[in-house]
Scaffold this motif. Structure first.
Motif, PDB file in Angstrom:
ATOM      1  N   UNK A 157     -11.235   5.585   0.855  1.00  0.00           N
ATOM      2  CA  UNK A 157     -10.631   5.616  -0.471  1.00  0.00           C
ATOM      3  C   UNK A 157     -10.283   7.040  -0.889  1.00  0.00           C
ATOM      4  N   UNK A 158     -11.080   8.015  -0.412  1.00  0.00           N
ATOM      5  CA  UNK A 158     -10.833   9.414  -0.777  1.00  0.00           C
ATOM      6  C   UNK A 158      -9.452   9.875  -0.301  1.00  0.00           C
ATOM      7  N   UNK A 159      -9.027   9.395   0.876  1.00  0.00           N
ATOM      8  CA  UNK A 159      -7.711   9.799   1.376  1.00  0.00           C
ATOM      9  C   UNK A 159      -6.612   9.192   0.509  1.00  0.00           C
ATOM     10  N   UNK A 160      -6.783   7.941   0.104  1.00  0.00           N
ATOM     11  CA  UNK A 160      -5.818   7.316  -0.801  1.00  0.00           C
ATOM     12  C   UNK A 160      -5.710   8.120  -2.093  1.00  0.00           C
ATOM     13  N   UNK A 161      -6.853   8.468  -2.671  1.00  0.00           N
ATOM     14  CA  UNK A 161      -6.849   9.217  -3.936  1.00  0.00           C
ATOM     15  C   UNK A 161      -6.177  10.573  -3.767  1.00  0.00           C
ATOM     16  N   UNK A 162      -6.463  11.236  -2.643  1.00  0.00           N
ATOM     17  CA  UNK A 162      -5.899  12.563  -2.405  1.00  0.00           C
ATOM     18  C   UNK A 162      -4.384  12.500  -2.277  1.00  0.00           C
ATOM     19  N   UNK A 163      -3.894  11.492  -1.566  1.00  0.00           N
ATOM     20  CA  UNK A 163      -2.452  11.359  -1.377  1.00  0.00           C
ATOM     21  C   UNK A 163      -1.768  11.020  -2.703  1.00  0.00           C
ATOM     22  N   UNK A 164      -2.376  10.133  -3.494  1.00  0.00           N
ATOM     23  CA  UNK A 164      -1.802   9.812  -4.808  1.00  0.00           C
ATOM     24  C   UNK A 164      -1.703  11.071  -5.668  1.00  0.00           C
ATOM     25  N   UNK A 165      -2.715  11.943  -5.562  1.00  0.00           N
ATOM     26  CA  UNK A 165      -2.708  13.181  -6.339  1.00  0.00           C
ATOM     27  C   UNK A 165      -1.645  14.148  -5.826  1.00  0.00           C
ATOM     28  N   UNK A 166      -1.586  14.332  -4.505  1.00  0.00           N
ATOM     29  CA  UNK A 166      -0.617  15.264  -3.934  1.00  0.00           C
ATOM     30  C   UNK A 166       0.823  14.842  -4.231  1.00  0.00           C
ATOM     31  N   UNK A 167       1.054  13.526  -4.305  1.00  0.00           N
ATOM     32  CA  UNK A 167       2.409  13.016  -4.529  1.00  0.00           C
ATOM     33  C   UNK A 167       2.701  12.741  -6.005  1.00  0.00           C
ATOM     34  N   UNK A 168       1.702  12.974  -6.884  1.00  0.00           N
ATOM     35  CA  UNK A 168       1.852  12.649  -8.315  1.00  0.00           C
ATOM     36  C   UNK A 168       2.343  11.211  -8.488  1.00  0.00           C
ATOM     37  N   UNK A 169       1.720  10.300  -7.742  1.00  0.00           N
ATOM     38  CA  UNK A 169       2.110   8.880  -7.786  1.00  0.00           C
ATOM     39  C   UNK A 169       1.288   8.164  -8.853  1.00  0.00           C
ATOM     40  N   UNK A 170       1.921   7.645  -9.895  1.00  0.00           N
ATOM     41  CA  UNK A 170       1.172   7.018 -10.992  1.00  0.00           C
ATOM     42  C   UNK A 170       0.582   5.656 -10.636  1.00  0.00           C
ATOM     43  N   UNK A 171       1.104   5.018  -9.576  1.00  0.00           N
ATOM     44  CA  UNK A 171       0.597   3.707  -9.158  1.00  0.00           C
ATOM     45  C   UNK A 171       0.501   3.633  -7.639  1.00  0.00           C
ATOM     46  N   UNK A 172      -0.471   2.841  -7.185  1.00  0.00           N
ATOM     47  CA  UNK A 172      -0.427   2.401  -5.796  1.00  0.00           C
ATOM     48  C   UNK A 172      -0.460   0.881  -5.792  1.00  0.00           C
ATOM     49  N   UNK A 173       0.156   0.319  -4.763  1.00  0.00           N
ATOM     50  CA  UNK A 173       0.223  -1.135  -4.639  1.00  0.00           C
ATOM     51  C   UNK A 173      -0.839  -1.587  -3.656  1.00  0.00           C
ATOM     52  N   UNK A 174      -1.812  -2.356  -4.139  1.00  0.00           N
ATOM     53  CA  UNK A 174      -2.853  -2.921  -3.280  1.00  0.00           C
ATOM     54  C   UNK A 174      -2.291  -4.186  -2.645  1.00  0.00           C
ATOM     55  N   UNK A 175      -1.953  -4.079  -1.378  1.00  0.00           N
ATOM     56  CA  UNK A 175      -1.268  -5.183  -0.706  1.00  0.00           C
ATOM     57  C   UNK A 175      -2.139  -6.438  -0.661  1.00  0.00           C
ATOM     58  N   UNK A 176      -3.436  -6.276  -0.431  1.00  0.00           N
ATOM     59  CA  UNK A 176      -4.327  -7.432  -0.287  1.00  0.00           C
ATOM     60  C   UNK A 176      -4.397  -8.251  -1.570  1.00  0.00           C
ATOM     61  N   UNK A 177      -4.461  -7.576  -2.727  1.00  0.00           N
ATOM     62  CA  UNK A 177      -4.557  -8.295  -4.007  1.00  0.00           C
ATOM     63  C   UNK A 177      -3.196  -8.472  -4.673  1.00  0.00           C
ATOM     64  N   UNK A 178      -2.168  -7.815  -4.111  1.00  0.00           N
ATOM     65  CA  UNK A 178      -0.804  -7.869  -4.648  1.00  0.00           C
ATOM     66  C   UNK A 178      -0.754  -7.392  -6.089  1.00  0.00           C
TER      67      UNK A 178
END
Length: 477
Positions: free
Chosen positions: A96-117
């Protein structure tokens, strides 16, 4: 054709392929969660975009896609491409830390959780990217310890799709096997080839591949095109069912991501005598791949221990510096690393005489009628005063007929400097016999002091040999 025309051409193609498919009842995607026809895919990509619009993201802001080999993951990617949304794939096998880091580096306000849609707010303040009309940002491991975001333009992706459709020996309606996680750009070869041809892509989750009956999945779906790293294919050779009798439709192999050696090709020739075997080369920074060649019997039986990586794609060329470094010039070169001005200045080149950007690959190679890649330019070490090329030792090992796989690692001292050289080999030969063979072709100081025999070499999530794990293993022996 100017950039605007190219982008419009891509958009017209995507609309036709995804919203008005030529064969609506044909299977388009088989994933770990679902299978869908092209008509069902058409509905799904439209539905995904409607749900995305409810997030009210700033124009040009990227969205992170988080999942693993689901059909829904492919739906999200195709929908992003259709609706000009730059996407960033992250596989959930990473922490999860890598996901959080990438969201921060890209200034991405949302991520899409494919499993829960579901779209999950990241807490980041979203903003549009400086680079316009990006297809995706692929994060790779960075030398600083932080992942680096490779920005690929939509024009580069369209250029790649047309090239794959033309030069990769694909059947008219291919059934493509994908084993790679979507955060590894190898996965885009089958994903985009599927889109370019109106074919069928079979996605394989890690638990599917680990199952004893995994080849049944490929057989039942009539897989005709195999795309993988060489190391991933080597491990499949352990199964006696990995042959043309059990997989009669499988007639094209595409390899990329690592150096392809003759030992693997010879074994595949025996298992799949009528299949075409393609070797391809290209870093993530040059849109997945930039060369391709079919490995013919003539090439296979040549005196050169190395296999060529092929001819350059259209609108690109390879420059080889006096030090042997490969520099790619072409329409396929990235727009740069996200927010890394220093790295961009070091790696991206611009010349008035060149129509496109250049990228310093850090790979070594040469041209002798055909183009060859020898490995990294940072593989040179110094041991006891001698300069040693690790790649040369690996190539010498692979030239020994009874060795199918080999990796050579310099084991470093804690304070810097090389402690010793270790080699891992998949073979029935004894370590001393290997050392004796090596001593006939290389100086004594290049012969690894430690040779470890393995039944198979471990792979990382991208299907490449896990050199870090081997390094740790060698230190415990």
């Amino acid at each position: 054709m100017n950039l605007h025309s190219e982008l419009q051409e891509l958009q017209d193609f995507l609309r036709a392929a995804l919203l008005d498919p030529a064969n609506p009842d044909q299977l388009a995607i088989t994933g770990s969660d679902d299978a869908m026809t092209w008509q069902q895919l058409s509905v799904a990509v439209t539905d995904w975009s409607h749900r995305y619009q409810q997030c009210r993201q700033p124009a040009g802001a990227p969205v992170v896609l988080y999942g693993h080999q689901q059909a829904e993951f492919a739906v999200a990617i195709y929908s992003c491409l259709l609706h000009n949304i730059p996407y960033i794939p992250v596989d959930c096998i990473y922490p999860q830390e890598r996901l959080n880091e990438i969201c921060h580096l890209a200034s991405a306000p949302y991520y899409y959780d494919v499993a829960t849609r579901q779209f999950i707010a990241t807490g980041e303040e979203g903003q549009g990217l400086v680079e316009q009309d990006l297809a995706y940002i692929m994060f790779t491991s960075g030398s600083t310890g932080k992942p680096k975001g490779v920005q690929i333009g939509r024009e580069s992706l369209w250029h790649f799709m047309k090239w794959v459709r033309q030069d990769f020996s694909l059947p008219d309606v291919p059934v493509l096997m994908n084993h790679a996680v979507f955060s590894f750009d190898l996965s885009l070869i089958p994903l985009l080839a599927n889109l370019a041809t109106g074919g069928h892509i079979v996605l394989n989750a890690k638990e599917d591949i680990a199952a004893e009956n995994w080849l049944d999945r490929l057989k039942d779906n009539g897989v005709s095109v195999w795309v993988s790293t060489p190391s991933f294919a080597y491990q499949r050779l352990l199964s006696p069912q990995f042959n043309s009798e059990y997989l009669p439709e499988l007639n094209v192999f595409v390899f990329i991501g690592e150096v392809l050696n003759k030992a693997l090709v010879k074994q595949l020739r025996r298992r799949f005598p009528h299949a075409k075997i393609l070797n391809s080369y290209g870093p993530t920074e040059a849109t997945i791949a930039t060369t391709v060649i079919e490995i013919t019997d003539e090439i296979l039986h040549s005196e050169n221990d190395l296999l060529p990586v092929g001819a350059m794609m259209p609108d690109s060329r390879m420059e080889i510096t006096s030090e042997g470094e490969l520099i790619i010039w072409g329409k396929n070169v990235m727009r740069g690393y996200l927010g890394l001005a220093k790295e961009n200045a070091e790696k991206l080149l611009h010349r008035e005489s060149e129509a496109f950007r250049g990228y310093r690959t850090g790979d070594l190679g040469y041209e002798d009628g055909l183009l060859y890649c020898q490995g990294r330019n940072d593989s040179q070490i110094k041991l006891n005063g001698y300069r040693i090329e690790i790649n040369e030792i690996e190539n010498r090992l692979l030239a020994i007929s009874d060795i199918s796989e080999a990796v050579v690692l310099p084991l470093m001292k804690s304070g810097g400097g090389v402690l010793r050289i270790a080699a891992f080999c998949v073979t029935n030969l004894a370590p001393e016999a290997i050392k004796t063979s090596l001593s006939k072709v290389i100086p004594p100081y290049m012969v690894p002091s430690q040779i470890i025999i393995k039944d198979a070499l471990p792979l990382n999530p991208n299907g490449k040999i896990d050199r870090k794990l081997l390094d740790s293993h060698a230190r415990t022996i």
